[in-house]
Design a protein around this motif. Structure first.
Motif, PDB file in Angstrom:
ATOM      1  N   ARG A 300      56.350  44.708  18.823  1.00  0.00           N
ATOM      2  CA  ARG A 300      56.594  44.222  20.176  1.00  0.00           C
ATOM      3  C   ARG A 300      55.503  44.710  21.122  1.00  0.00           C
ATOM      4  N   ARG A 301      55.034  43.814  21.973  1.00  0.00           N
ATOM      5  CA  ARG A 301      54.012  44.140  22.959  1.00  0.00           C
ATOM      6  C   ARG A 301      54.379  43.536  24.311  1.00  0.00           C
ATOM      7  N   ARG A 302      53.740  44.049  25.339  1.00  0.00           N
ATOM      8  CA  ARG A 302      53.934  43.492  26.677  1.00  0.00           C
ATOM      9  C   ARG A 302      53.467  42.026  26.689  1.00  0.00           C
ATOM     10  N   PRO A 303      54.246  41.123  27.289  1.00  0.00           N
ATOM     11  CA  PRO A 303      53.837  39.713  27.339  1.00  0.00           C
ATOM     12  C   PRO A 303      52.479  39.559  28.025  1.00  0.00           C
ATOM     13  N   GLU A 304      51.718  38.590  27.551  1.00  0.00           N
ATOM     14  CA  GLU A 304      50.408  38.334  28.140  1.00  0.00           C
ATOM     15  C   GLU A 304      50.571  37.868  29.589  1.00  0.00           C
ATOM     16  N   PRO A 305      49.765  38.388  30.500  1.00  0.00           N
ATOM     17  CA  PRO A 305      49.883  37.961  31.903  1.00  0.00           C
ATOM     18  C   PRO A 305      49.450  36.505  32.075  1.00  0.00           C
ATOM     19  N   LYS A 306      49.942  35.895  33.135  1.00  0.00           N
ATOM     20  CA  LYS A 306      49.572  34.517  33.418  1.00  0.00           C
ATOM     21  C   LYS A 306      48.086  34.437  33.784  1.00  0.00           C
ATOM     22  N   ASP A 307      47.502  33.288  33.499  1.00  0.00           N
ATOM     23  CA  ASP A 307      46.081  33.087  33.774  1.00  0.00           C
ATOM     24  C   ASP A 307      45.881  32.911  35.287  1.00  0.00           C
ATOM     25  N   THR A 308      45.270  33.909  35.902  1.00  0.00           N
ATOM     26  CA  THR A 308      45.044  33.866  37.351  1.00  0.00           C
ATOM     27  C   THR A 308      43.554  33.781  37.683  1.00  0.00           C
ATOM     28  N   ARG A 309      42.770  33.299  36.723  1.00  0.00           N
ATOM     29  CA  ARG A 309      41.332  33.283  36.943  1.00  0.00           C
ATOM     30  C   ARG A 309      40.924  32.384  38.102  1.00  0.00           C
ATOM     31  N   LEU A 310      41.575  31.230  38.259  1.00  0.00           N
ATOM     32  CA  LEU A 310      41.212  30.329  39.347  1.00  0.00           C
ATOM     33  C   LEU A 310      41.478  30.986  40.694  1.00  0.00           C
ATOM     34  N   ARG A 311      42.656  31.559  40.854  1.00  0.00           N
ATOM     35  CA  ARG A 311      42.985  32.207  42.127  1.00  0.00           C
ATOM     36  C   ARG A 311      42.046  33.375  42.401  1.00  0.00           C
ATOM     37  N   THR A 312      41.747  34.147  41.329  1.00  0.00           N
ATOM     38  CA  THR A 312      40.833  35.273  41.491  1.00  0.00           C
ATOM     39  C   THR A 312      39.448  34.805  41.911  1.00  0.00           C
ATOM     40  N   GLY A 313      38.987  33.688  41.311  1.00  0.00           N
ATOM     41  CA  GLY A 313      37.675  33.161  41.680  1.00  0.00           C
ATOM     42  C   GLY A 313      37.605  32.735  43.137  1.00  0.00           C
ATOM     43  N   LEU A 314      38.657  32.078  43.650  1.00  0.00           N
ATOM     44  CA  LEU A 314      38.677  31.665  45.047  1.00  0.00           C
ATOM     45  C   LEU A 314      38.666  32.859  45.985  1.00  0.00           C
ATOM     46  N   LEU A 315      39.449  33.871  45.633  1.00  0.00           N
ATOM     47  CA  LEU A 315      39.481  35.064  46.466  1.00  0.00           C
ATOM     48  C   LEU A 315      38.124  35.758  46.478  1.00  0.00           C
ATOM     49  N   ALA A 316      37.477  35.799  45.288  1.00  0.00           N
ATOM     50  CA  ALA A 316      36.166  36.447  45.210  1.00  0.00           C
ATOM     51  C   ALA A 316      35.134  35.709  46.050  1.00  0.00           C
ATOM     52  N   ALA A 317      35.179  34.378  46.008  1.00  0.00           N
ATOM     53  CA  ALA A 317      34.228  33.591  46.816  1.00  0.00           C
ATOM     54  C   ALA A 317      34.443  33.816  48.298  1.00  0.00           C
ATOM     55  N   THR A 318      35.705  33.874  48.733  1.00  0.00           N
ATOM     56  CA  THR A 318      36.007  34.129  50.137  1.00  0.00           C
ATOM     57  C   THR A 318      35.519  35.505  50.565  1.00  0.00           C
ATOM     58  N   LEU A 320      33.140  37.252  49.222  1.00  0.00           N
ATOM     59  CA  LEU A 320      31.674  37.268  49.246  1.00  0.00           C
ATOM     60  C   LEU A 320      31.141  36.665  50.533  1.00  0.00           C
ATOM     61  N   THR A 321      31.743  35.584  51.004  1.00  0.00           N
ATOM     62  CA  THR A 321      31.317  34.949  52.256  1.00  0.00           C
ATOM     63  C   THR A 321      31.485  35.891  53.435  1.00  0.00           C
ATOM     64  N   LEU A 322      32.610  36.621  53.455  1.00  0.00           N
ATOM     65  CA  LEU A 322      32.850  37.560  54.538  1.00  0.00           C
ATOM     66  C   LEU A 322      31.859  38.705  54.528  1.00  0.00           C
ATOM     67  N   VAL A 323      31.541  39.164  53.339  1.00  0.00           N
ATOM     68  CA  VAL A 323      30.596  40.281  53.232  1.00  0.00           C
ATOM     69  C   VAL A 323      29.226  39.877  53.744  1.00  0.00           C
ATOM     70  N   ILE A 324      28.765  38.676  53.351  1.00  0.00           N
ATOM     71  CA  ILE A 324      27.456  38.200  53.809  1.00  0.00           C
ATOM     72  C   ILE A 324      27.439  38.054  55.324  1.00  0.00           C
ATOM     73  N   GLY A 325      28.539  37.582  55.921  1.00  0.00           N
ATOM     74  CA  GLY A 325      28.595  37.377  57.359  1.00  0.00           C
ATOM     75  C   GLY A 325      28.563  38.672  58.154  1.00  0.00           C
ATOM     76  N   VAL A 326      28.996  39.780  57.574  1.00  0.00           N
ATOM     77  CA  VAL A 326      29.031  41.051  58.317  1.00  0.00           C
ATOM     78  C   VAL A 326      27.636  41.502  58.688  1.00  0.00           C
ATOM     79  N   GLY A 327      26.693  41.376  57.757  1.00  0.00           N
ATOM     80  CA  GLY A 327      25.326  41.777  58.083  1.00  0.00           C
ATOM     81  C   GLY A 327      24.862  42.950  57.255  1.00  0.00           C
ATOM     82  N   TRP A 328      23.509  43.007  57.074  1.00  0.00           N
ATOM     83  CA  TRP A 328      22.946  44.040  56.233  1.00  0.00           C
ATOM     84  C   TRP A 328      23.010  45.424  56.875  1.00  0.00           C
TER      85      TRP A 328
END
Length: 483
Positions: A300-318, A320-328
């Motif tokens: 017996r093992r812990r059930p595999e988590p649901k595939d959240t790659r799409l949601r994670t990708g959208l959050l990562a893109a958002t 990244l945009t915020l980080v670039i907008g803050v400034g160097w």
């Protein structure tokens, strides 16, 4: 359902491997066996001789080759149980986890008596699992499951509707027996414990008396979970029509004798010993699936988590945009602050590591003694536990008994000296203690004179089983030893 080959793995290297084919309709075929020792080549020859073409294979390991421990766990969801059991196994197993194959059976929630959970952890040596897989594959088979024979027997009994309450299942194979408790409650049928035993006797009457003693020990040690007594006693194997009613008369419950496959609702060739020897293997293949089973190939093992790659990708893109907008210029300031924090943490870590290294031996000893004190173990309690595993004083008695606390390298240790009627009896005690979870060190024996009926002096030394609950009631009266 395709044909399935059910194999009963031998208890020792000197015993043969036995098997039987169950067809898609659940009919049990003719049994066969290979000579000892078991090899892939001999198994292949036996399959050809018996005209077996089935490839799907289930293997039932005898209870004597496995270790079962009850684990008391916090109240967690079922999905979290596998991780929690694995952590407990790593701390409570005498051998490293990479040397073991293990799986567990969740116990009914009501069986804990509180808001917690409980499970039965079953382990077998990893080399045994590898031997089974290698042998089966060398014979051209495809192992689907490797489980425990008593669990398979329980699944066969559960398919016959044993009724609510606790049922004692006694599977006999020659002189050996496997004792299994099957509880049927709101959560459905569940195996709550299992033991192996080797009753001895010069004749059937004496063997039955020894068997009764073994069954009584099992029931006494699990009395807390059998408040309403036994519902039934099932006897699987030869002569069960004689000894199953006698057990039921002494232990309670209604007797059910099983000497043929038809008694279990299966069709197949007659044979007095077949259900006792092969019932566990057949049960793993066609038994009631409502009874949770063990599978060392796929624990017996812990059930595999649901595939959240799409949601994670959208959050990562958002992000990244915020980080670039803050400034160097903001990033550069944060880097400087983080460097200062990292430098400070590294200095603190180095200081803490020196302190830990300096005091590690003291902390280990303190932890061992704290665990000992928390368990509230004393000599009388451990003597009562030991007494429950010893034969009567007419055969063996203890003269001295000492309980030593644990250290960082070993668990608590009992030492006892006494006298017995024979060296063989001392060896039987060793095996009983080992089956109960004690780590028995080599026992010294010597012949003595002047002790009528007790000509053998012995010195016993054994480490206590890990994390075992204290005895209840008058458990000290279950055995026959005396100091």
């Amino acid at each position: 359902m395709p044909d399935t080959l059910a194999l009963a793995w031998p208890r020792t290297a000197e015993e043969p491997l036995r098997g039987v084919v169950i067809d898609g309709a659940g009919k049990v075929g003719t049994t066969f066996e290979t000579p000892a020792p078991v090899t892939g080549e001999e198994l292949k020859k036996a399959l050809v001789k018996a005209k077996v073409t089935a490839k799907r294979t289930v293997v039932a390991v005898p209870r004597s080759r496995a270790t079962i421990r009850r684990l008391d766990l916090p109240a967690v969801p079922d999905d979290d149980l596998p991780d929690l059991v694995r952590m407990q196994a790593a701390t409570k197993s005498a051998a490293p986890l990479d040397q073991l194959a293990f799986d567990f059976l969740p116990l009914p929630v009501a069986a804990t008596g509180d808001a917690g959970r409980a499970a039965l952890l079953a382990t077998v040596p990893a080399k045994l699992l590898k031997e089974i897989s290698t042998t089966a594959e060398a014979a051209g088979l495809a192992p689907a499951a490797v489980g425990l024979a008593p669990v398979g027997a329980a699944r066969l009994v559960a398919s016959r509707d044993p009724g609510e309450g606790t049922t004692l299942i006694v599977s006999r194979d020659g002189e050996f027996v496997e004792l299994t408790l099957l509880a049927v409650g709101p959560d459905g049928p569940r195996v709550t414990n299992s033991h192996s035993a080797h009753p001895v006797g010069q004749d059937e009457e004496e063997w039955e008396r020894t068997l009764l003693s073994e069954c009584s020990r099992v029931l006494i040690s699990h009395a807390a979970g059998i408040e309403d007594g036994l519902n039934a006693v099932w006897g699987l194997g030869e002569e069960s029509h004689r000894w199953a009613p006698r057990l039921a008369e002494r232990l309670g419950g209604s007797p059910r004798a099983v000497e043929g496959w038809d008694d279990l609702g299966l069709s197949g060739p007659s044979g007095a010993a077949a259900p006792g020897a092969l019932g566990g293997a057949v049960g793993l293949a066609v038994g009631d699936e409502a009874v949770p089973a063990l599978n060392f190939l796929a624990p017996r093992r812990r059930p595999e988590p649901k595939d959240t790659r799409l949601r994670t990708g959208l959050l990562a893109a958002t992000a990244l945009t915020l980080v670039i907008g803050v400034g160097w210029f903001v990033l550069d300031r944060q880097k400087s602050t983080l460097r200062e924090q990292i430098a400070g943490l590294q200095v603190k870590i180095a200081s803490d590591e020196k302190l830990i290294a300096k005091n590690e031996p003291l902390l280990a000893e303190d932890a061992a003694l704290a665990a000992w004190a928390a368990e509230t173990t004393d000599s009388r309690t451990e003597l009562a536990r030991l007494d429950a595993l010893l034969p009567g004083t007419e055969r063996l008695f203890l003269e001295t008994f000492q309980l030593s606390p644990p250290t960082a390298r070993s668990r608590a240790l009992i030492r006892a000296d006494g006298y017995a009627e024979s060296t063989n009896l001392v060896r039987e005690v060793e095996r009983d203690l080992a089956a109960a979870g004690y780590v028995v060190r080599p026992t010294q024996t010597a012949r003595v004179t002047g002790r009528e009926g007790y000509p053998v002096r012995f010195s016993l030394s054994a480490e206590l089983p890990p994390d075992r609950p204290a005895p209840e009631g008058d458990a000290a009266t279950a055995g026959g030893a005396a100091v």
